[in-house]
Motif scaffolding. Structure first.
Motif, mmCIF file in Angstrom:
data_model
loop_
_atom_site.group_PDB
_atom_site.id
_atom_site.type_symbol
_atom_site.label_atom_id
_atom_site.label_comp_id
_atom_site.label_asym_id
_atom_site.label_seq_id
_atom_site.Cartn_x
_atom_site.Cartn_y
_atom_site.Cartn_z
ATOM 1 N N SER A 81 97.491 71.762 4.328
ATOM 2 C CA SER A 81 96.284 72.607 4.307
ATOM 3 C C SER A 81 96.389 73.660 3.211
ATOM 4 C CB SER A 81 95.964 73.219 5.684
ATOM 5 O OG SER A 81 97.077 73.894 6.170
ATOM 6 N N LYS A 82 97.595 74.188 2.974
ATOM 7 C CA LYS A 82 97.754 75.149 1.867
ATOM 8 C C LYS A 82 97.453 74.463 0.531
ATOM 9 C CE LYS A 82 98.391 79.092 0.392
ATOM 10 N NZ LYS A 82 97.522 80.170 0.830
ATOM 11 N N ARG A 83 97.997 73.266 0.393
ATOM 12 C CA ARG A 83 97.786 72.523 -0.866
ATOM 13 C C ARG A 83 96.293 72.257 -1.086
ATOM 14 N NH1 ARG A 83 99.650 66.648 -0.393
ATOM 15 N NH2 ARG A 83 97.567 66.546 0.533
ATOM 16 N N ASP A 84 95.636 71.755 -0.048
ATOM 17 C CA ASP A 84 94.213 71.415 -0.207
ATOM 18 C C ASP A 84 93.384 72.661 -0.511
ATOM 19 O OD1 ASP A 84 95.091 68.922 0.308
ATOM 20 O OD2 ASP A 84 94.286 68.781 2.350
ATOM 21 N N GLU A 85 93.771 73.753 0.131
ATOM 22 C CA GLU A 85 93.054 75.019 -0.096
ATOM 23 C C GLU A 85 93.208 75.445 -1.566
ATOM 24 O OE1 GLU A 85 94.150 79.574 1.039
ATOM 25 O OE2 GLU A 85 94.577 78.080 2.589
ATOM 26 N N ASN A 86 94.423 75.375 -2.093
ATOM 27 C CA ASN A 86 94.659 75.780 -3.487
ATOM 28 C C ASN A 86 93.960 74.852 -4.475
ATOM 29 O OD1 ASN A 86 96.125 78.020 -2.800
ATOM 30 N ND2 ASN A 86 98.121 77.031 -3.028
ATOM 31 N N VAL A 87 94.001 73.560 -4.187
ATOM 32 C CA VAL A 87 93.347 72.586 -5.074
ATOM 33 C C VAL A 87 91.833 72.847 -5.094
ATOM 34 C CG1 VAL A 87 92.780 70.124 -5.346
ATOM 35 C CG2 VAL A 87 95.139 70.819 -4.871
ATOM 36 N N ALA A 88 91.268 73.108 -3.913
ATOM 37 C CA ALA A 88 89.817 73.344 -3.834
ATOM 38 C C ALA A 88 89.437 74.629 -4.575
ATOM 39 C CB ALA A 88 89.382 73.432 -2.371
ATOM 40 N N LYS A 89 90.314 75.646 -4.479
ATOM 41 C CA LYS A 89 90.042 76.911 -5.160
ATOM 42 C C LYS A 89 90.008 76.724 -6.684
ATOM 43 C CE LYS A 89 92.528 80.137 -2.857
ATOM 44 N NZ LYS A 89 93.691 81.014 -2.815
ATOM 45 N N MET A 90 90.884 75.868 -7.151
ATOM 46 C CA MET A 90 91.031 75.649 -8.593
ATOM 47 C C MET A 90 89.873 74.813 -9.165
ATOM 48 S SD MET A 90 93.241 76.004 -11.179
ATOM 49 C CE MET A 90 94.969 75.989 -10.715
ATOM 50 N N ALA A 91 89.351 73.864 -8.375
ATOM 51 C CA ALA A 91 88.433 72.842 -8.889
ATOM 52 C C ALA A 91 87.263 73.395 -9.724
ATOM 53 C CB ALA A 91 87.943 71.962 -7.746
ATOM 54 N N PRO A 92 86.510 74.380 -9.198
ATOM 55 C CA PRO A 92 85.357 74.836 -10.001
ATOM 56 C C PRO A 92 85.772 75.477 -11.318
ATOM 57 C CG PRO A 92 85.611 76.162 -7.977
ATOM 58 C CD PRO A 92 86.602 75.045 -7.896
ATOM 59 N N ARG A 93 86.926 76.134 -11.333
ATOM 60 C CA ARG A 93 87.377 76.785 -12.581
ATOM 61 C C ARG A 93 87.626 75.744 -13.669
ATOM 62 N NH1 ARG A 93 92.065 80.998 -11.651
ATOM 63 N NH2 ARG A 93 91.271 81.728 -13.645
ATOM 64 N N LEU A 94 88.080 74.553 -13.249
ATOM 65 C CA LEU A 94 88.408 73.512 -14.222
ATOM 66 C C LEU A 94 87.164 72.872 -14.816
ATOM 67 C CD1 LEU A 94 91.361 71.769 -12.349
ATOM 68 C CD2 LEU A 94 91.465 73.522 -14.121
ATOM 69 N N MET A 95 86.029 73.114 -14.169
ATOM 70 C CA MET A 95 84.801 72.491 -14.663
ATOM 71 C C MET A 95 83.972 73.445 -15.507
ATOM 72 S SD MET A 95 84.210 70.349 -11.244
ATOM 73 C CE MET A 95 82.456 70.347 -11.260
#
Ligand SMILES: Cc1ncc(C[n+]2csc(CCOP(=O)(O)OP(=O)(O)O)c2C)c(N)n1
Ligand SMILES: [Mg+2]
Length: 576
Positions: free
Chosen positions: A361-375
């Protein structure tokens, strides 16, 4: 051709010389490529190597040739060879030799040297220097060959020292006179030595394996850390089986990324802080508890009394180097992992479900947080926008090799770009050294034949940039992307004195690095948006043509020292 060859007496067919014996010794031991820079006393030797079918890659600076050799060693498990002239060439190569030793890459620096009699009396010979004495302090082993009859054993000794046990850098000193020394050809042939099993397996003790498995079994919150030693070992299938059979979350160190894909369900890369702080049993596989892992103690690691370490390493004295190792397993990674796998048996209980849930859950939370910044499509580009498109390109091209150096350029790319296959990420290694990029890119292209994408900070690139001529000259499939933020960490600093000199960390504003490669016939592109960057990189990777893309980044985008700003010394006194 060789002066020495011209001067040989009539009965030359029965004779051989140092030139030929060194080449024969290298070829006998499977050396296919030499990375170097020509000059006295090794110019003819380089020509003769090329003539004899060894590929000789001539660089513009020995340091880059040395970095190439060190990465060739990492990728192939055979010592990479760097060839230099005496004193200054030797010293230029020495940084790379020390780097190879620190990183446990097998490499041999072969340098010509001046006349012993003159050097030892300090009489001022051409490029005079006691190279052997200097090299000894900076590598795993150092040897000098004085007699043609000893060339075979000298080369064999260098190869074995570099490749066996914990690999590292070896220096081989070849005085100028040796090359021209003549001896009977038959005796010369017999003097050559083929190294049998250069890196013999080192089998771990059964009780060490059992102890490790007992500790692992007791874990409530286990973690596996994969280091570049694990990537080096080429025991990819066994490592994958061990990780998957135990079901334990794994954290790859930067050059171990891709050993299992970063997108693997057990990968804890995006939950690094959580797993380091909360794990109770940590199994280190080819990873050292050095500064990169905060020495296994302190804030990063949380409560020291609730954690045990299992360490797999070929070097016994690595154990207890920083903290107590509850279960040391000493041996080569392949043999150790196989023994552990066998010991697991058919039924190994998976880690407690609440631990797996915490990590995922920590990993998924961090990945989701990052996603919009990468776009983001910000103009000027920031690191996330630029890395977002490169991340997709690497995903679509998992066979390409990623080279990466810089501060922010390194730290952010390491976190953002997933790697899918073993030994596809090459970077600054243990020292965080700048300037390895072009040497690594060249060696990666030469040794693997795969396309290379080098993501370089503008400062990092400056340490090795002239090698883009080498890339063009050998027509290598290398695409260099320069993250140009006008400086070291940032391009916005100002001179605190108010004087007219620029600040110490900034470069020429708006520099056009893409123009540099055009001077050598390569393709240069100036990219100011993620879309332009994407198009240019894809075109380069499709064509395989040497390309340099100047990716214009916001000069204010970086932070001081990237992610390791905390290592800068602070004084109790106020800064002036
Ligand atoms: C050989 C060497 N010299 C100096 C340093 C100090 N250093 C660390 S990162 C860096 C450059 C960072 O700037 P850049 O490559 O442009 O990356 P950015 O943070 O701007 O993305 C330097 C000079 C080093 N690590 N290695
Ligand atoms: Mg920069």
């Amino acid at each position: 051709m060789a002066e020495a060859a011209v001067k040989q007496p009539v009965e030359e067919r029965e004779l051989t010389d140092g030139f030929h014996l060194i080449i024969d010794a290298l070829k006998l031991n499977g050396v296919k490529t030499i990375y170097g820079v020509p000059g006295i006393p090794i110019t003819d030797f380089g020509r003769m190597c090329q003539g004899a079918g060894i590929r000789v890659i001539s660089f513009r600076h020995e340091q880059n040739a040395g970095y190439a050799a060190s990465i060739a060693g990492f990728l192939t498990k055979q010592p990479g060879i760097c060839l230099t002239v005496s004193a200054p060439g030797f010293l230029n190569g020495l940084t790379a030799l020390a780097h190879a030793t620190t990183n446990c890459f097998p490499m041999i620096l072969i340098s010509g040297s001046s006349e012993r009699e003159i050097v030892d009396l300090a009489q001022g010979d051409y490029e005079e220097m006691d190279q052997l004495a200097i090299a000894k302090t900076m590598c795993k082993a150092a040897y000098r060959v004085l007699h043609a009859a000893d060339i075979g054993i000298g080369v064999a000794r260098a190869i074995r020292a570099a490749a066996s046990g914990r690999p590292g850098g070896v220096y081989l000193d070849l005085p100028a006179k040796l090359f021209g020394q003549v001896m009977d050809a038959e005796a010369g042939k017999k003097s050559l030595v083929k190294v049998i099993d250069a890196a013999p397996a080192q089998i771990p003790a059964p009780e060490a394996v059992k102890r490790a498995l007992d500790v692992l079994k007791s874990a409530k919150r286990p973690l596996i850390i994969l280091g570049k030693g694990a990537a080096y070992a080429q025991a990819d299938d066994a490592i994958r089986s061990l990780v998957e059979k135990t079901g334990i979350p794994f954290l790859p160190m930067s050059m171990a990324k891709g050993l299992l894909p970063d997108t693997h369900p057990q990968c804890a890369g995006a939950a690094r802080s959580t797993v380091l702080a909360q794990s109770d049993v940590v199994m280190l596989i080819g990873a050292r508890l050095n500064w990169l892992l905060s020495h296994g103690k302190g804030k990063t690691w949380g409560d020291p009394h609730s954690r045990k370490f299992i360490q797999i390493d070929i070097e016994p004295k690595e154990m207890d180097s920083n903290v107590e190792i509850a279960a040391p397993v000493v041996g080569d990674i392949g043999s150790c992992v196989s023994a552990l796998l066998q010991g697991l048996g058919g039924h190994w209980p998976p880690p407690p479900a609440d631990w797996i849930k915490t990590v995922t859950s920590k990993r998924d939370e961090n990945v989701a947080k990052m996603a919009p910044r990468l776009m983001n499509n910000n103009h000027p580009m920031d690191y996330h926008g630029a890395l977002g498109v490169l991340r997709t390109i690497v995903k679509e091209r998992p066979d390409a090799i990623l080279v990466n150096e810089g501060a922010n350029t390194l730290d952010l790319a390491r976190g953002i770009i997933d790697v899918y296959k073993p030994r596809k990420r090459l970077d600054v290694g243990t020292w965080g050294i700048m300037g390895v990029g072009m040497g690594s890119a060249i060696a990666a292209a030469i040794e693997t034949g795969k396309p290379v994408l080098a993501i370089e900070g503008d400062s990092a690139f400056g340490f090795c940039g002239m090698e883009i001529e080498t890339i063009c000259r050998y027509n290598l499939p290398v695409c260099v992307v320069i993250f140009n933020n006008d400086g070291i960490y940032r391009g916005t600093d100002v001179n605190p004195s108010g004087g007219s000199d620029p600040a110490t960390t900034v470069f020429v504003k708006g520099a056009r690095y893409d123009k540099m490669i055009e001077a050598f016939g390569g393709i240069g592109v100036n990219a100011t948006s993620p879309d332009e960057l994407k198009r240019a990189v894809n075109a380069a990777m499709d064509s395989g043509k040497p390309t340099l893309i100047n990716a214009v980044l916001d000069p204010a985008a970086g932070s001081e020292s990237g992610r390791i700003g905390n290592l800068n010394p602070q004084s109790a006194l106020k800064k002036k």
